[in-house]
Design an enzyme around this catalytic site. Structure first.
Site, PDB file in Angstrom:
ATOM      1  N   HIS A  43       0.916  -1.042   0.173  1.00 50.28           N
ATOM      2  CA  HIS A  43       0.159   0.061   0.040  1.00 50.28           C
ATOM      3  C   HIS A  43       0.910   1.412   0.072  1.00 50.28           C
ATOM      4  CE1 HIS A  43       0.655  -1.115   4.080  1.00 50.28           C
ATOM      5  NE2 HIS A  43       0.549   0.032   4.350  1.00 50.28           N
TER       6      HIS A  43
ATOM      7  N   HIS B 279       0.776   5.143   1.102  1.00 50.91           N
ATOM      8  CA  HIS B 279       0.312   6.212   1.774  1.00 50.91           C
ATOM      9  C   HIS B 279       0.487   7.668   1.078  1.00 50.91           C
ATOM     10  CE1 HIS B 279       0.496   4.355   5.777  1.00 50.91           C
ATOM     11  NE2 HIS B 279       1.244   3.570   5.028  1.00 50.91           N
TER      12      HIS B 279
HETATM   13  P1  AMP Z   1       2.050   0.261   7.507  1.00 52.57           P
HETATM   14  O1  AMP Z   1       1.888  -1.207   7.372  1.00 52.57           O
HETATM   15  O2  AMP Z   1       2.742   0.737   8.680  1.00 52.57           O
HETATM   16  O3  AMP Z   1       2.287   1.061   6.311  1.00 52.57           O
HETATM   17  O4  AMP Z   1       0.703   0.887   7.794  1.00 52.57           O
HETATM   18  C1  AMP Z   1      -0.480   0.242   7.683  1.00 52.57           C
HETATM   19  C2  AMP Z   1      -1.739   1.342   7.871  1.00 52.57           C
HETATM   20  O5  AMP Z   1      -2.815   0.851   7.784  1.00 52.57           O
HETATM   21  C3  AMP Z   1      -1.769   2.110   9.178  1.00 52.57           C
HETATM   22  O6  AMP Z   1      -1.414   3.469   9.019  1.00 52.57           O
HETATM   23  C4  AMP Z   1      -3.261   1.789   9.547  1.00 52.57           C
HETATM   24  O7  AMP Z   1      -3.580   3.105  10.315  1.00 52.57           O
HETATM   25  C5  AMP Z   1      -3.770   1.487   8.756  1.00 52.57           C
HETATM   26  N1  AMP Z   1      -4.960   0.667   8.725  1.00 52.57           N
HETATM   27  C6  AMP Z   1      -5.141  -0.644   9.443  1.00 52.57           C
HETATM   28  N2  AMP Z   1      -6.301  -1.139   9.409  1.00 52.57           N
HETATM   29  C7  AMP Z   1      -7.051  -0.355   8.652  1.00 52.57           C
HETATM   30  C8  AMP Z   1      -8.558  -0.287   8.328  1.00 52.57           C
HETATM   31  N3  AMP Z   1      -9.134  -1.403   8.697  1.00 52.57           N
HETATM   32  N4  AMP Z   1      -8.760   0.624   7.581  1.00 52.57           N
HETATM   33  C9  AMP Z   1      -8.116   1.459   7.168  1.00 52.57           C
HETATM   34  N5  AMP Z   1      -6.709   1.717   7.307  1.00 52.57           N
HETATM   35  C10 AMP Z   1      -6.162   0.632   8.498  1.00 52.57           C
END
Ligand code: AMP
Length: 139
Positions: free
Chosen positions: A102, A104
Site C-alpha cells: 500500500h 500512503h
Molecule cells: P503500514 O503497514 O505501517 O504502512 O501501515 C498500515 C496502515 O494501515 C496504518 O496507517 C493503519 O492505520 C492502517 N490501517 C490498518 N487497518 C485499517 C483499516 N481497517 N482501515 C483503514 N486503514 C487501516
C-alpha cells in the site's frame, strides 16, 4: 501459501469490512487510513495481492503511483493541506504493519508538528563504495 496470508486490506477490497473508499479503478482501490496522521490520509492498494515493493509487479506498482498522482492534488484541496507526502513501508524494518502492499498519501500542514527522517553523513569514501555496489548489481 507462503506470503498469501489474509490481511485486513483483502477484506476491505472484498467489501467485507467497512472503509471510507474514495477511489477505485481497474487495478487499485483507495480508502481513508483508519488512524490518519492528518485528516485525508489515504491508502492506495492494488486489487491483485502483493505483499510489498519486493513482490509487486512493475505494472501494478505503476498503477498505484498513477492513482496516488491523481489523488494527491484532490486530497490536498479537499482538506486544505499545504503539502502531501507519498510513502510506502516495505518489511517490518521499514515500519510495515499490514502485509498487503500500500502507498500512503499523507496531507501535510505547515507546522503540523511532524518531522521527516534525519540525514546522517557518510564517512569519507563510503558514498562512492555504496554507489558502486548498487551500480554493479544493476549491471
Ligand atoms: P503500514 O503497514 O505501517 O504502512 O501501515 C498500515 C496502515 O494501515 C496504518 O496507517 C493503519 O492505520 C492502517 N490501517 C490498518 N487497518 C485499517 C483499516 N481497517 N482501515 C483503514 N486503514 C487501516
Amino acid at each position: 501459501m507462503a506470503g498469501m496470508e489474509e490481511t485486513v486490506f483483502h477484506k476491505i477490497i472484498r467489501r467485507e469490512i467497512p472503509a471510507e473508499i474514495i477511489y477505485e479503478d481497474a487495478e487499485t482501490l483507495a480508502f481513508l487510513d483508519i488512524q490518519p496522521m492528518n485528516p485525508g490520509h489515504t491508502l492506495v492498494v492494488p486489487k491483485k495481492f502483493a505483499k510489498s515493493i519486493f513482490d509487486i509487479d512493475a505494472n501494478a506498482f505503476a498503477a498505484l503511483m498513477r492513482a496516488a498522482h491523481k489523488l494527491a492534488p484532490v486530497i490536498k484541496d479537499a482538506v486544505g493541506a499545504d503539502g502531501i507526502n507519498i510513502g510506502m513501508n516495505n518489511s517490518p524494518a521499514a515500519g510495515q504493519v499490514v502485509f498487503y502492499a500500500h502507498v500512503h498519501v499523507m496531507p501535510r500542514f505547515l507546522n503540523d508538528g511532524y518531522e521527516l527522517w534525519h540525514g546522517k553523513n557518510y564517512p569519507e569514501g563510503e558514498a562512492a563504495k555504496i554507489a558502486e555496489k548498487i551500480r554493479a548489481k544493476l549491471g
